[in-house]
Write a protein that holds these residues in place. Structure first.
Motif, short mmCIF file in Angstrom:
data_model
loop_
_atom_site.label_atom_id
_atom_site.label_comp_id
_atom_site.label_asym_id
_atom_site.label_seq_id
_atom_site.Cartn_x
_atom_site.Cartn_y
_atom_site.Cartn_z
N ILE A 41 0.44 -1.43 8.09
CA ILE A 41 0.46 -2.39 6.97
C ILE A 41 1.54 -2.08 5.94
CG2 ILE A 41 -0.89 -3.27 5.02
CD1 ILE A 41 -3.33 -3.25 6.91
N PRO A 42 1.72 -0.81 5.54
CA PRO A 42 2.81 -0.55 4.58
C PRO A 42 4.19 -0.97 5.11
CG PRO A 42 1.28 1.29 4.64
CD PRO A 42 0.89 0.39 5.78
N PHE A 93 -2.31 5.79 11.27
CA PHE A 93 -2.43 4.74 12.30
C PHE A 93 -1.98 3.38 11.81
CE2 PHE A 93 -6.24 5.45 9.83
CZ PHE A 93 -6.44 4.21 9.27
N CYS A 94 -1.65 3.27 10.53
CA CYS A 94 -1.56 1.93 9.93
C CYS A 94 -0.14 1.42 9.73
CB CYS A 94 -2.26 1.94 8.57
SG CYS A 94 -2.35 0.30 7.83
N CYS A 149 0.82 -1.20 0.00
CA CYS A 149 0.00 0.00 0.00
C CYS A 149 0.86 1.26 0.00
CB CYS A 149 -0.90 0.01 1.24
SG CYS A 149 -2.09 1.36 1.21
N ARG A 206 -6.18 10.74 5.92
CA ARG A 206 -6.99 9.92 5.01
C ARG A 206 -7.23 10.62 3.68
NH1 ARG A 206 -7.89 4.70 5.25
NH2 ARG A 206 -10.05 4.92 4.57
N ARG A 261 -0.56 4.32 0.62
CA ARG A 261 -1.28 5.36 1.34
C ARG A 261 -0.56 5.73 2.63
NH1 ARG A 261 -5.63 7.33 -1.86
NH2 ARG A 261 -6.41 5.56 -3.05
N CYS A 303 -1.88 6.55 5.68
CA CYS A 303 -2.77 6.59 6.84
C CYS A 303 -1.93 6.51 8.12
CB CYS A 303 -3.79 5.46 6.79
SG CYS A 303 -4.70 5.47 5.23
N GLN A 331 -4.72 -4.48 -0.22
CA GLN A 331 -4.71 -3.52 0.88
C GLN A 331 -5.55 -2.31 0.47
OE1 GLN A 331 -3.59 -4.80 3.40
NE2 GLN A 331 -1.99 -6.22 2.76
N TYR A 333 -10.79 2.13 -1.25
CA TYR A 333 -10.36 3.33 -0.56
C TYR A 333 -11.19 4.50 -1.09
CZ TYR A 333 -7.16 6.48 1.84
OH TYR A 333 -6.63 7.42 2.69
N GLN A 391 -12.96 4.57 8.34
CA GLN A 391 -12.18 4.86 9.54
C GLN A 391 -12.76 5.91 10.49
OE1 GLN A 391 -10.46 2.46 9.72
NE2 GLN A 391 -9.43 1.97 7.81
S1 SF4 Z 1 -5.39 1.75 6.28
FE1 SF4 Z 1 -5.46 0.65 4.37
S2 SF4 Z 1 -5.16 2.22 2.83
FE2 SF4 Z 1 -4.45 3.08 4.75
S3 SF4 Z 1 -2.25 2.63 4.84
FE3 SF4 Z 1 -3.33 0.96 5.87
S4 SF4 Z 1 -3.60 -0.62 4.29
FE4 SF4 Z 1 -3.16 1.33 3.27
#
Ligand code: SF4
Length: 437
Positions: A160-161, A157-158, A151, A271, A153, A155, A195, A232, A259
């Protein structure tokens, strides 16, 4: 102490976390099987010499579950109930060095993009020709279908990246080929996942290509339902809905995590969208595709969330009346932008706010379900449970949405994996009851 003879060539895969992890485990299983390993998924047999745990590192609860699972298998190893324990997935990607120090009894830790290394460690070959091939762990009539990884993006709080890297779309030809293979095996429903689903193609084709991909997947013979997850909101490719209206096998269903609803919070979360624009997008989608079921996910207790911010989100949820909604309490994740701020909303307040939203949503779900009584829906049956056949409509995804329960009687006979038309006779908060017509 050995309880059962361990089969040297048998591997037990355990998957934690999200549908993307399920996809990765299924791909690993296909590679292992092609290398003549006997592969099982989450077996209780305790005769597998090797265990591979595919972990989740998303938020606190998920991380704790992953650590507990690893420790259980390490105990099993000390008791001779398994020979080798390997760990892969997001938790391992994110905390590899710490985990190697803290749990040295694990034979090896791998990241999220190390399938070839896992195979090498097991003296197996990585078979490029099998990319995208999977051994399904879901019922054989539906499959999660990952169209991209990573991903781009920001964001706040995330994490995941950090665990999954930059966005990488899978080439369309390969996806269409994979869909054909799945359909040939009897898969009727594809759950499209990524994602960030709506980002599809921007890297490979320099344009948002989800609509093009949907047209091609919709042409695959045997695929009767296609569902969209993890969309998204900002920059949403609205041409997706032209294809949805055009093609019967693309379900009137959209999962789009939003979110929050207060612009103050959406800005802090980075966001890239405001409350007004989000509201307008939801209204535009509902106007473009009447009857579409929308699922969303929210966060309660983000740093700096005031009583007013929360009230704004609460009132907005009451106004927007999503068909399906889930909510997480904010988890303070290291190395995310939000981790620079004080996690100032007390845990009990986060929980209280999340509960209030879910109470509100349960009421909305109940009311929306009452409107379905007397109507007839096409239902795909997933399993039998007690006296009931259990299935889903095109407005429901597995594990997270409503289910349709049909009592097992002579008149009401269906085969698992088949579609049938069901007349809804009663409904409660998250389930519908009906009879085959
Ligand atoms: S919330 Fe979703 S869109 Fe945002 S950074 Fe995390 S994986 Fe990516």
């Amino acid at each position: 102490m050995k309880t059962k003879t361990l089969k040297k060539n048998k591997i037990n895969i355990v998957t934690l976390g999200c549908s993307k992890n399920i996809y990765d485990s299924e791909e690993l299983m296909a590679q292992l099987k092609a290398n003549k390993f006997d592969v099982v998924h989450e077996s209780n047999e305790e005769d597998s010499a090797i265990a591979i745990i595919n972990t989740c590192g998303f938020i606190d609860n998920a991380k704790q579950e992953s650590i507990d699972t690893i420790l259980n298998f390490v105990d099993a190893k000390e008791e001779g109930r398994v020979d080798k324990v390997y760990v892969t997935g997001c938790l391992s990607q994110r905390y590899k060095e710490d985990l190697e120090k803290e749990i040295p009894n694990v034979d090896a830790f791998f990241g999220t993009n190390e399938l070839p290394n896992i195979l090498k460690t097991l003296r197996a070959d990585y078979k490029k020709e099998l990319v995208g091939e999977r051994i399904l762990t879901t019922p054989s009539h539906y499959a999660y279908f990952k169209i991209a990884e990573g991903c781009d993006r920001p964001c706040s709080f995330c994490a995941i990246p950090i665990m999954r890297g930059k966005h990488r779309s899978t080439p369309m030809e390969q996806l269409v080929e994979n869909a054909k293979q799945l359909a040939a095996k009897g898969v009727k429903e594809l759950m499209l996942i990524a994602q960030d689903l709506t980002y599809y193609g921007l890297d490979l084709y320099k344009k948002r290509a989800l609509a093009d991909l949907l047209r091609q997947l919709s042409d695959v013979e045997g695929i009767e339902w296609i569902k969209l997850h993890y969309a998204y909101p900002s920059g949403f490719p609205m041409d997706v809905f032209d294809v949805m209206n055009e093609r019967d096998n693309i379900c009137l269903y959209l999962d789009m995590p939003l979110q929050h609803a207060s612009t103050n919070m959406l800005k802090a979360m980075r966001r890239g969208i405001t409350k007004e624009k989000t509201t307008q997008l939801v209204k535009d989608i509902r106007a473009k595709v009447p009857g579409i079921a929308m699922r969303t996910t929210l966060i309660a207790g983000y740093p700096g969330e005031t009583e007013e911010d929360f009230k704004e989100m609460y009132d907005w949820v009451a106004e927007m009346r999503f068909d399906r909604l889930g909510i997480f309490t904010y988890s303070h994740e290291e190395n995310t932008h939000a981790h620079n701020f004080e996690d100032d909303v007390p845990e009990e307040v986060k929980k209280q706010r999340a509960e209030e939203i879910m109470d509100l949503q349960s009421g909305i779900s109940w009311e929306l379900n009452q409107e379905k009584i007397g109507k007839i829906f096409k239902v795909l049956f997933d399993r039998v449970e007690g006296d009931y056949f259990i299935g889903r409509t095109e407005f429901d995804s597995p594990e997270v949405d409503n289910e349709v329960l049909v009592k097992k009687t002579d008149d009401n006979f269906v085969r698992i994996g088949d579609f049938a038309h069901v007349k809804i006779t009663s409904a409660d908060y998250f389930d519908l009851f009906g009879e085959v017509v």
